[in-house]
Each structure stands twice: as structure tokens, then as C-alpha cells.
Design a protein around this motif. Structure first.
Motif, PDB file in Angstrom:
ATOM      1  N   GLY A 190      18.265  29.755 -84.271  1.00 44.48           N
ATOM      2  CA  GLY A 190      18.125  31.076 -83.692  1.00 44.48           C
ATOM      3  C   GLY A 190      19.095  32.038 -84.346  1.00 44.48           C
ATOM      4  O   GLY A 190      19.589  31.800 -85.450  1.00 44.48           O
ATOM      5  N   ASN A 191      19.375  33.144 -83.675  1.00 46.24           N
ATOM      6  CA  ASN A 191      20.318  34.117 -84.228  1.00 46.24           C
ATOM      7  C   ASN A 191      21.745  33.696 -83.912  1.00 46.24           C
ATOM      8  O   ASN A 191      21.989  32.827 -83.072  1.00 46.24           O
ATOM      9  CB  ASN A 191      20.029  35.522 -83.700  1.00 46.24           C
ATOM     10  CG  ASN A 191      20.124  35.603 -82.183  1.00 46.24           C
ATOM     11  OD1 ASN A 191      21.168  35.347 -81.600  1.00 46.24           O
ATOM     12  ND2 ASN A 191      19.024  35.960 -81.532  1.00 46.24           N
ATOM     13  N   GLU A 192      22.695  34.320 -84.601  1.00 50.73           N
ATOM     14  CA  GLU A 192      24.091  33.908 -84.446  1.00 50.73           C
ATOM     15  C   GLU A 192      24.723  34.420 -83.161  1.00 50.73           C
ATOM     16  O   GLU A 192      25.854  34.051 -82.833  1.00 50.73           O
ATOM     17  CB  GLU A 192      24.916  34.330 -85.666  1.00 50.73           C
ATOM     18  CG  GLU A 192      25.156  35.812 -85.809  1.00 50.73           C
ATOM     19  CD  GLU A 192      24.055  36.537 -86.556  1.00 50.73           C
ATOM     20  OE1 GLU A 192      24.364  37.480 -87.293  1.00 50.73           O
ATOM     21  OE2 GLU A 192      22.865  36.181 -86.386  1.00 50.73           O
ATOM     22  N   GLY A 193      24.005  35.267 -82.421  1.00 54.05           N
ATOM     23  CA  GLY A 193      24.518  35.707 -81.126  1.00 54.05           C
ATOM     24  C   GLY A 193      24.534  34.573 -80.113  1.00 54.05           C
ATOM     25  O   GLY A 193      25.329  34.576 -79.181  1.00 54.05           O
ATOM     26  N   GLY A 194      23.619  33.617 -80.273  1.00 55.17           N
ATOM     27  CA  GLY A 194      23.626  32.419 -79.442  1.00 55.17           C
ATOM     28  C   GLY A 194      23.341  32.646 -77.976  1.00 55.17           C
ATOM     29  O   GLY A 194      23.888  31.954 -77.120  1.00 55.17           O
TER      30      GLY A 194
END
Length: 467
Positions: A86-90
Motif C-alpha cells: 500500500g502507500n507509505e502512510g500506512g
């Protein structure tokens, strides 16, 4: 091949995990202690705090998949693996979508002539996972091991992403329209996203971009469609189904902001879960209340953690021959800039920018955008009180990574102009804007939907036009 991670060494030494029967009445023991406990699934106490192994099929699968991935890496078999990321924002949506699709890929092909190996990768450091307390609540509810030891995080990779990308079978991207630059060498096998299509992975299958509240909706729907088409369905653990419902619930406001697809998919998932006899709206509202309350529990976080808990950044191409790429990063914080200043060591404006500079230096950002949102109460003409949603944009450019002072001047001007000229934002200078330093600016505005999805394209377009 060198071992660059303690995770790989542990995986080779660890014995095979025995299956643990799933039971809706089993719950992991909540342990008190230091967050510095060894991040490995074991029941043996350490000098800090033991890890309590999760119960149920989902925790067992996740733990064993991580173990097998590290064993195969050590044995030079990385090419057999698909990494679902997924994205690095988690956030909960990104994490759940990745876990769901990795589980599906493995189980849907396990009885075929070409079984797949797939693992979910959280592109968030292990020590940053608890900066999103809603994730911890959701994982605890799904009976996962303490300390997030079932999960593979970016800092546990035994090889840097740029190198690993050239070895693996490929990547699947969820909750993001394109891979981060460090993964660009990996084949893109599938994309599931609810953002704007950026054109990445044109040959990926499935490749789905759809406007829904939660990316997990898209992934879960595809999983169920493919599952129901199999000659024999594989087992879907209730813990995973409940995690899926939680992700959809928090992203859709308990279905209040759901699309038809969010609602239909949630109903299909609910029908297979241990909550099948419950009313969909009641259960989703209950989940949203629990997770949203946890999400707001950020009072103990200082500014640095607020900046990094929802940080997303990557390289952006420019037409400038002097600087063909710049590193652009975004942080999203649910507090006003004035309140954030109180969360610094000195409680002063200068310390906000000093803390922000230290964080962006660590991640190598040339340009950073901090997006804040909060509510204020205003008194109406009839004497009633109304809540107004206020948003802030803080822009900072630095000149010590890829660009010099002259370039910083130019880049700051280009991005500042793009933000101020966007008529849909109608920004106004922050009330202390006259105190800001060089390459620093802050604005307020009241466009309620203008989060990262809106601001990022504006800023990226400005950077991409900078020459």
C-alpha cells in the motif's frame, strides 16, 4: 548473500509454527511493557517485554508467510514472491487491502499447478505503526500478535527496495496509483486504487481505479468474485473479514459516506463473518465509532510523531536539466498549526520549523507540504453555535539536499503561486505569516474536501513545470 536484517536471521532459526485453532471467543492477552520488546513472535519473555503470539488462522498465516519469505530470500528465491504494498502512510485501509489481497493470491492458487507466493508489505517503519492507534485496535480485534510481529514492515526488508525490486516476481499496488520510485524496477502485476489514475502499469491485471470510500472495498469485492468462481472455496478467517469491515467502516463514516459498492461489498463480507446475524448499518456504525475514537487519541504525540504518522513522499520529475528530480513529501495532521506549536519542546514558532526541518532532513525532502485540519465554533446571528471546518497548508522548501539557494527561490515561488492561484482553494495567509522565514509559507482555507488528494496534484503539476 549478506544478511542485512535481524529479521532474516530470526526466520532461519525459528521453528515451524504450529497451527492454532481459530475461535471467536479467544483473545490475545494485553501486555504492559516497553515498545522496545523484540519484534518477533515468541512466548519467551525478554528483558523488556514478551511478544504474545496471536491466535487464529489469520495471525498464523501472516506469521508463517513472513517467515517463509525471509527464508526464501536467504536461499536466493526472492523471484518466487509477489509483494503486495500500500502507500507509505500506512493507514488502516492501505494495510487491510494489502493483507487481504496477499491472503487471496496465496489461497486462491494453492491447489493449482502454479501456486503463488505473496506477502503484504507495510511501507511504514515498525516503530511508526502505533502512531495510528486505530490500526492497533483493529489488529488487536483481529487477534494478531502483539508488537506487530506478524507483519512485514519496510524496515524489516532484508534488502533495499531498489535491489529487491529487480529480484521479485512483481508487485501489486493497493490504495495508491503508482509505485514509489524505489520500486520502479519491479513488474506491476495489479493495481487497486480509489485515487486518480496516473497511467502506471497499463498491462496490470486486475487494474481497477474506482471512486469508492475505501480501497479495501475494491480489493474485497474482487477477492469475493474470484473466490466464488473457484471450484472449491478456500477458508476466509473471521479475523480477516472483520478487519475488512473495520477498514470500510472508518473510511465511509460507518457507511454514512459510502457508495453503493462500499455498502454492497460490506454486506457480502458481513454475511461470511461472525457478525452475519447483525444489522449491517448498526455494526458498521459501531466499528466506525470504536476506530474513530482510537484515531483521535493522539494527545500523547509530539510534533515529530505527528509529522511522520501520515507522511507520504516520493521523487517527482522536473524538466530542469540541473535538477531532474526533487523529493516531495506530504504530512496530514488533524490539528491547527497554533496547537502543533504547543507540541514542540519550546512551544514556539521557531521550534515548529526546527522540528519540521529535522524530520524532512531525515527523509531527504526538498519540498514539504503539511496539511492541517480542525474545527472551530462560531456564533450565528440567531445566537446558535456552528462548527466550521478549517484547513491549513504549510509549504517549506529546503536547499541542502538536491537544490541550491537560487533553485530554492524559484521552486518556492512556483509552488506558492500555484497554491495561491487555485480559485477552488481561495487561500488566505495564516495569521502569523509575516513571521515566517525564507522558503516558508502558511495559508488557511475552508474547502472541506481539500486534503492530500486535492492538494497533491496541484503541487506536483507546479513542480513538474519548474524549469
Amino acid at each position: 548473500m549478506r544478511i542485512s536484517s535481524a529479521a532474516a536471521a530470526w526466520a532461519l532459526a525459528a521453528p515451524a509454527m504450529a497451527a492454532v485453532p481459530s475461535s471467536p471467543n479467544q483473545h490475545p492477552i494485553a501486555l504492559q511493557g516497553s515498545d522496545d520488546a523484540p519484534q518477533r513472535p515468541t512466548r519467551v519473555a525478554s528483558s523488556a517485554s514478551p511478544i504474545e503470539t496471536g491466535v487464529g488462522h489469520f495471525s498464523e498465516w501472516s506469521r508463517e508467510t513472513k517467515r517463509q519469505f525471509l527464508i526464501d530470500w536467504q536461499a536466493g528465491r526472492s523471484s518466487e514472491w509477489i509483494i503486495v504494498q500500500g502507500n507509505e502512510g500506512g493507514d488502516l485501509d492501505s494495510m487491510t487491502a494489502a493483507l487481504t489481497w496477499a491472503y487471496h493470491l496465496q489461497h486462491a492458487t494453492q491447489n493449482s499447478s502454479e501456486p503463488l507466493k505473496a506477502i503484504a508489505l507495510l511501507q511504514t517503519p515498525t516503530d511508526a505503526l502505533d502512531l495510528r492507534p486505530e490500526n492497533k485496535v483493529a489488529l488487536d480485534n483481529s487477534q494478531m500478535s502483539s508488537g506487530h510481529s506478524d507483519l512485514l514492515t519496510i524496515d524489516e526488508l532484508p534488502e533495499d527496495p531498489e535491489t529487491l525490486a529487480t529480484h521479485i516476481k512483481g508487485i501489486v499496488i493497493v490504495d495508491h496509483p503508482k509505485p514509489l520510485r524505489k520500486w520502479q524496477a519491479a513488474p506491476i502485476l495489479s493495481i487497486f486504487d480509489h485515487h486518480k489514475d496516473s497511467g502506471a502499469g497499463p498491462d496490470a491485471k486486475p487494474r481497477i481505479f474506482e471512486t469508492v470510500a475505501s480501497c479495501t472495498t475494491i480489493v474485497a469485492r474482487q477477492m469475493l468474485d474470484e473466490l466464488e468462481a473457484l471450484p472449491e472455496e478456500y477458508h476466509l478467517p473471521h479475523e480477516l473479514l472483520e478487519l475488512i469491515l473495520g477498514a470500510i467502516a472508518i473510511d465511509s463514516g460507518g457507511l454514512a459516506d459510502a457508495t453503493d459498492e462500499d455498502r454492497k461489498t460490506a454486506q457480502r463480507v458481513l454475511a461470511r463473518s461472525n457478525w452475519r446475524k447483525k444489522d449491517l448499518d448498526d455494526q458498521m456504525e459501531k466499528l466506525d465509532d470504536e476506530l474513530s475514537d482510537a484515531k483521535k487519541d493522539l494527545g500523547n504525540l509530539m510534533l515529530r510523531d505527528l509529522l511522520r504518522r501520515d507522511w507520504k513522499g516520493d521523487l517527482v520529475d522536473t524538466p530542469s536539466p540541473r535538477t531532474p528530480t526533487v523529493n516531495l513529501g506530504f504530512a496530514s495532521i488533524p490539528y491547527s498549526l497554533d496547537y502543533q506549536i504547543t507540541k514542540t519542546g519550546y512551544g514556539e514558532l521557531f521550534d515548529w520549523f526546527a522540528t519540521q526541518a529535522a524530520w524532512t532532513a531525515q527523509v531527504g525532502a526538498d519540498i514539504s507540504i503539511v496539511l492541517n485540519k480542525y474545527k472551530i465554533k462560531t456564533k450565528e446571528a440567531n445566537g446558535s453555535k456552528k462548527k466550521r471546518k478549517i484547513r491549513e497548508i504549510v509549504l517549506v522548501v529546503r536547499n541542502d539536499v538536491r537544490i541550491d539557494e537560487h533553485q530554492a527561490d524559484e521552486l518556492f515561488k512556483v509552488v506558492k503561486t500555484a497554491i495561491e492561484n487555485d480559485k477552488t482553494l481561495n487561500v488566505k495567509p495564516w495569521h502569523r505569516a509575516n513571521e515566517l522565514g525564507r522558503w516558508q509559507m502558511a495559508w488557511t482555507h475552508e474547502r472541506s474536501d481539500a486534503g492530500r488528494k486535492v492538494i497533491r496534484p496541484i503541487v506536483e503539476a507546479a513542480v513538474e513545470s519548474w524549469d
